[in-house]
Motif scaffolding. Structure first.
Motif, PDB file in Angstrom:
ATOM      1  N   ARG C  53       0.828  -1.211   0.000  1.00 23.22           N
ATOM      2  CA  ARG C  53       0.000   0.000   0.000  1.00 23.22           C
ATOM      3  C   ARG C  53       0.859   1.256   0.000  1.00 23.22           C
ATOM      4  N   MET C  56       2.238   1.755  -3.340  1.00 19.30           N
ATOM      5  CA  MET C  56       1.193   2.247  -4.247  1.00 19.30           C
ATOM      6  C   MET C  56       0.946   3.738  -4.012  1.00 19.30           C
ATOM      7  N   LEU C  58      -0.746   4.759  -1.205  1.00 26.05           N
ATOM      8  CA  LEU C  58      -2.015   4.878  -0.486  1.00 26.05           C
ATOM      9  C   LEU C  58      -1.815   5.160   0.997  1.00 26.05           C
ATOM     10  N   ILE C  81      -2.978  -1.583  -8.267  1.00 22.83           N
ATOM     11  CA  ILE C  81      -2.917  -2.564  -7.189  1.00 22.83           C
ATOM     12  C   ILE C  81      -4.166  -3.436  -7.217  1.00 22.83           C
ATOM     13  N   PHE C  83      -6.139  -5.638  -4.502  1.00 21.25           N
ATOM     14  CA  PHE C  83      -6.168  -5.976  -3.079  1.00 21.25           C
ATOM     15  C   PHE C  83      -6.474  -7.456  -2.879  1.00 21.25           C
ATOM     16  N   ARG C  85      -8.731  -8.810  -1.152  1.00 22.25           N
ATOM     17  CA  ARG C  85     -10.160  -9.022  -1.405  1.00 22.25           C
ATOM     18  C   ARG C  85     -10.678  -7.833  -2.217  1.00 22.25           C
ATOM     19  N   PRO C  86     -10.513  -7.891  -3.528  1.00 21.97           N
ATOM     20  CA  PRO C  86     -10.892  -6.734  -4.343  1.00 21.97           C
ATOM     21  C   PRO C  86     -12.403  -6.493  -4.280  1.00 21.97           C
ATOM     22  N   VAL C  87     -12.770  -5.215  -4.325  1.00 17.56           N
ATOM     23  CA  VAL C  87     -14.186  -4.851  -4.285  1.00 17.56           C
ATOM     24  C   VAL C  87     -14.686  -4.668  -5.710  1.00 17.56           C
ATOM     25  N   MET C  88     -15.679  -5.443  -6.074  1.00 13.68           N
ATOM     26  CA  MET C  88     -16.274  -5.291  -7.393  1.00 13.68           C
ATOM     27  C   MET C  88     -17.346  -4.208  -7.337  1.00 13.68           C
ATOM     28  N   LEU C  89     -17.334  -3.288  -8.287  1.00 14.21           N
ATOM     29  CA  LEU C  89     -18.408  -2.304  -8.360  1.00 14.21           C
ATOM     30  C   LEU C  89     -19.691  -3.021  -8.766  1.00 14.21           C
ATOM     31  N   TYR C  99     -14.892   1.381 -16.088  1.00 16.40           N
ATOM     32  CA  TYR C  99     -14.746   2.384 -15.038  1.00 16.40           C
ATOM     33  C   TYR C  99     -13.285   2.747 -14.836  1.00 16.40           C
ATOM     34  N   ALA C 100     -12.435   1.709 -14.784  1.00 12.39           N
ATOM     35  CA  ALA C 100     -11.001   1.963 -14.598  1.00 12.39           C
ATOM     36  C   ALA C 100     -10.417   2.661 -15.815  1.00 12.39           C
ATOM     37  N   ALA C 103     -11.081   6.366 -15.798  1.00 12.00           N
ATOM     38  CA  ALA C 103     -10.260   7.161 -14.890  1.00 12.00           C
ATOM     39  C   ALA C 103      -8.939   7.564 -15.554  1.00 12.00           C
ATOM     40  N   ARG C 144      -8.975  -5.009 -14.355  1.00 16.77           N
ATOM     41  CA  ARG C 144      -9.276  -3.615 -14.004  1.00 16.77           C
ATOM     42  C   ARG C 144      -7.985  -2.862 -13.699  1.00 16.77           C
ATOM     43  N   ARG C 148      -5.377   0.363 -16.318  1.00 12.48           N
ATOM     44  CA  ARG C 148      -4.654   1.610 -16.041  1.00 12.48           C
ATOM     45  C   ARG C 148      -3.304   1.631 -16.730  1.00 12.48           C
TER      46      ARG C 148
END
Lengths: 230, 276, 237
Positions: C53, C56, C58, C81, C83, C85-89, C99-100, C103, C144, C148
């Motif tokens: 982190r 990165m 963060l 990065i 994570f 446990r990645p969070v899915m939108l 989405y990525a 950005a 995702r 980037r």
């Protein structure tokens, strides 16, 4: 609506006055929920994501305003819109527009406070991911609101329930004018004062039925959306 | 759920609720009393007026005191109420142009059929009220500065009772309209003063009946006043005056006289009686 | 490539992160430069995730220094990065990648399809991201991150909770990505994985960097007692 008929007869015979009243009720309450959503959702989301001195105080006040007595909201808008008040020249008092404004005042705190809670919970989950994706503050608000959209349906329903049920604010600023500003709730109040309790109860049942249908529709839309989007 | 098109549609809907209200011109707002509204009089005469003139009359029904306040703030074009002293003060203070007598009916004392105070059938309202007070029989007062409320206060005075001093648990001021007062009296076995029109049209009479009527002190005069355009430029003086002129014209007076419930006339026109 | 500069080399100099009295990262000096993947190993709580982190950008350092391509405050546009446990939108798989992309760049249907194919999710773009299996979500998170167009990609235990087949799929993607010139820095507690993927291995223990060596050397001739214990499976805390 003549008192000689029962509410059921009015529904079955398609009484035009009854339908005008139902239509106005829905129009006023839904418009108010829409206006309140346009103000309350961004406000709640911003409050969820920003940290500033006095933020806790703002949240407490917002939560407290969820219990704002309708008649107080009505009175405030009345004094504002009265010909003798600061916005008197608009000529809005005793019109559906005034009713929308008063209900917006009632519903906005509910939507803003519940949105803040919903978005803040989601923010805890999304924070790292959005930071890692380099999303700016406005993008975060938009993303969180969009991803919370199914929970926000419930928030809007809470607001709608408040608007559809209240009589104190709209009777003060609308005047309960027959065929113009008479809604389900003000009609119920009027029939009660005329002593026609069966008709008042009947209208109450019609109102409950409408609210149930709207909730069912919104709930169905929510479930369908969740099934599709996950 | 939330796409842009539904949003715009809903917005337009919201605006539609607001706009016609301001565009609507040939209409006036009359603040009036609960008795004229709840008795159904307006439902009877306003369509006749609209058919003749095309003017829509929007009625806000409030207690007389509140109705006069609405006029005072300029939120109504005319007031149509029943409390002569208050009306004359309204005009004297410059808020109204001129008070025009329109019609009358009378007040009646309503009470439980069981008649706990034993006053049924009498004609002397003062004696009846004195008896109620002496026996501490339950009494419901409007308590809302309405025409009926001020009439009730005058009647206590006529009976020689200083109600502010003498009232006790038996005397309940509910601060609500005529219908609510009758509902309360019906459910609590109490006496209550009502105008006859509201009483006749009232649907929830339950165990109530007229106990005293016919005393000339129970006379109930209605008047109509144009709100002074000099105070509030927004007053629609021409349309408002048209309404008043029609009410006191032979045609309007006939319309009032023709309103009946179960064959019973509710209001008696008397515009020609200049002293009323 | 989009960005006119690279985030490499990434240099940590005596990087320290403390939370109150607890030192999570203790004067770690380490450099990541172009080349094969760097594997971070160490027992649970050794500071691997914190190091990722911080690298990165963060987490702010308590003391020490971190620089990306010679700059202290490089925009994170060329870093990514995934994570643990990645969070899915709450949108479709394709929309998550879109989405990525948004950005950084204009979302582009063709680029989305390429990325989905790269992680073996071709044809699944319309599926709700949250309805994917754990392994599929992990791969989508990789896609995702790759959207980037990173110069350096951090992966935090990407296979920790996956079955062997899903683990192999992820490892194949990692090799593929590394072969395309992306610097991968990945934490794992799986020594076999470190052997299979590692260009070099860094062992963390209680927030300190114990040993950093080419993978073969690390496993063949560990220099420290901690490394020997770790390889033997006896360095537990």
């Amino acid at each position: 609506m003549t008192g000689e008929m029962s509410a059921l007869q009015l529904v079955l015979t398609g009484d035009p006055a009854l339908y005008a009243v139902v239509r106005l009720s829905l129009l006023v309450s839904l418009s108010a929920v829409l206006c309140a959503a346009l103000i309350g959702i961004p406000l709640g989301a911003l409050l969820a994501l920003t940290r500033f001195p006095g933020r806790e105080g703002v949240i407490v006040v917002l939560n407290a305003l969820m219990g704002l007595p309708p008649v107080v909201a009505g009175l405030a808008i009345y004094l504002l819109l009265s010909r003798s008040g600061p916005l008197g020249t608009l000529g809005l008092l005793f019109t559906p527009g005034a009713m929308v404004i008063a209900q917006t005042l009632l519903v906005t705190p509910i939507i803003a406070a519940l949105t803040r809670q919903t978005v803040e919970d989601l923010w805890l989950e999304y924070r790292d991911e959005l930071a890692a994706l380099g999303v700016g503050p406005l993008g975060r608000v938009a993303t969180l609101v969009w991803d919370a959209r199914f929970s926000l349906v419930t928030v809007l329903l809470a607001g709608f329930g408040r608007a559809a049920a209240e009589v104190g604010a709209i009777i003060v600023v609308g005047g309960n004018i027959e065929g113009f500003t008479r809604t389900m709730t003000t009609a119920i109040a009027l029939e009660t004062s005329k002593g026609d309790l069966p008709l008042a109860i009947g209208l109450g049942l019609v109102l409950i039925a409408i609210v149930v249908v709207i909730n069912a529709l919104a709930w169905g839309a929510r479930r369908a959306g969740e099934r599709y989007v996950g | 759920m939330f796409n842009r098109r539904t949003l715009i549609a809903a917005l337009a809907l919201g605006l539609a609720a607001v706009v016609p209200a301001t565009a609507q011109d040939k209409s006036i707002i009359v603040s009036s009393t609960t008795s004229t509204q709840d008795s159904g009089l307006f439902g009877h005469i306003l369509p006749l007026f609209k058919a003749k003139t095309g003017i829509e009359v929007k009625v806000i029904s409030q207690g007389t005191g509140q109705a006069l306040d609405t006029g005072r703030r300029g939120d109504a074009d005319a007031v149509f109420v029943h409390a002569k002293a208050q009306e004359e003060k309204f005009v004297a203070d410059g808020f109204g142009v001129k008070r025009n007598p329109v019609m009358y009916n009378d007040f009646v004392l309503i009470g439980p059929k069981s008649d706990p105070a034993g006053i049924k059938g009498g004609q002397d309202i003062a004696r009846a009220l004195t008896t109620i007070k002496n026996k501490k029989a339950a009494f419901i007062s409007r308590g809302d500065r309405s025409g009926t409320h001020s009439a009730e206060l005058n009647l206590w005075k006529a009976a020689g009772v200083d109600i502010e001093k003498e009232k006790g648990d038996w005397y309940k001021a509910i601060g609500q309209g005529m219908g609510a007062a009758l509902n309360t009296a019906g459910s609590s076995n109490a006496y209550v003063l009502s105008d006859r029109a509201t009483w006749i049209s009232f649907k929830n009479k339950s165990n109530l009946a007229i106990v005293v009527e016919g005393d000339k002190r129970l006379f109930n005069q209605y008047g109509v006043i144009l709100v002074n355009p000099a105070k509030h430029a927004s007053v629609k003086k021409d349309l408002g005056q048209q309404f008043i002129d029609w009410l006191i014209s032979p045609e309007g007076q006939k319309a009032i006289a023709s309103y009946k419930i179960n064959g019973e006339q509710l209001f008696y026109p008397n515009a020609t009686d200049t002293g009323a | 490539m989009r960005a006119p500069f690279s985030d490499l080399p990434l240099v940590l100099t005596e990087a320290t992160i403390a939370a109150g009295p607890v030192t999570i990262l203790d004067k770690v000096s380490l450099m990541f430069d172009a080349g094969p993947p760097t594997l971070l190993v160490g027992p649970n709580g050794s500071g691997k995730t914190t190091l990722l982190r911080a690298a990165m950008g963060l987490l702010p350092l308590t003391s020490g220094r971190i620089s990306w391509g010679g700059r202290d405050n490089a925009s994170p546009a060329r870093r990514a990065i995934v994570f643990q446990r990645p969070v899915m939108l709450r949108r479709s798989a394709a929309a998550n990648i879109g989405y990525a992309l948004a950005a950084t760049d204009t979302p582009h249907a063709q680029r989305i399809d390429e990325l989905l194919a790269l992680v073996g999710l071709a044809g699944m773009g319309n599926r709700p991201a949250r309805r994917l299996s754990g392994g599929e979500q992990q791969r989508l998170a990789l896609a995702r991150a790759l959207a980037r167009d990173p110069a350096i990609l951090f992966l935090d235990e990407p296979t920790a909770s996956l079955d062997p087949a899903s683990t192999k799929a992820i490892e194949d993607i990692v090799r593929d990505v590394a072969a395309r010139g992306v610097k991968v820095v990945m934490s794992t507690h799986d020594l076999g994985q470190a052997r299979r993927l590692g260009g070099d291995v860094a062992l963390l223990h209680r927030g300190r960097l114990i040993e950093h060596a080419p993978a073969e050397e690390f496993f063949a001739q560990p220099r420290t007692k901690e490394a020997r214990d770790f390889i033997a499976g006896e360095l537990l805390v």
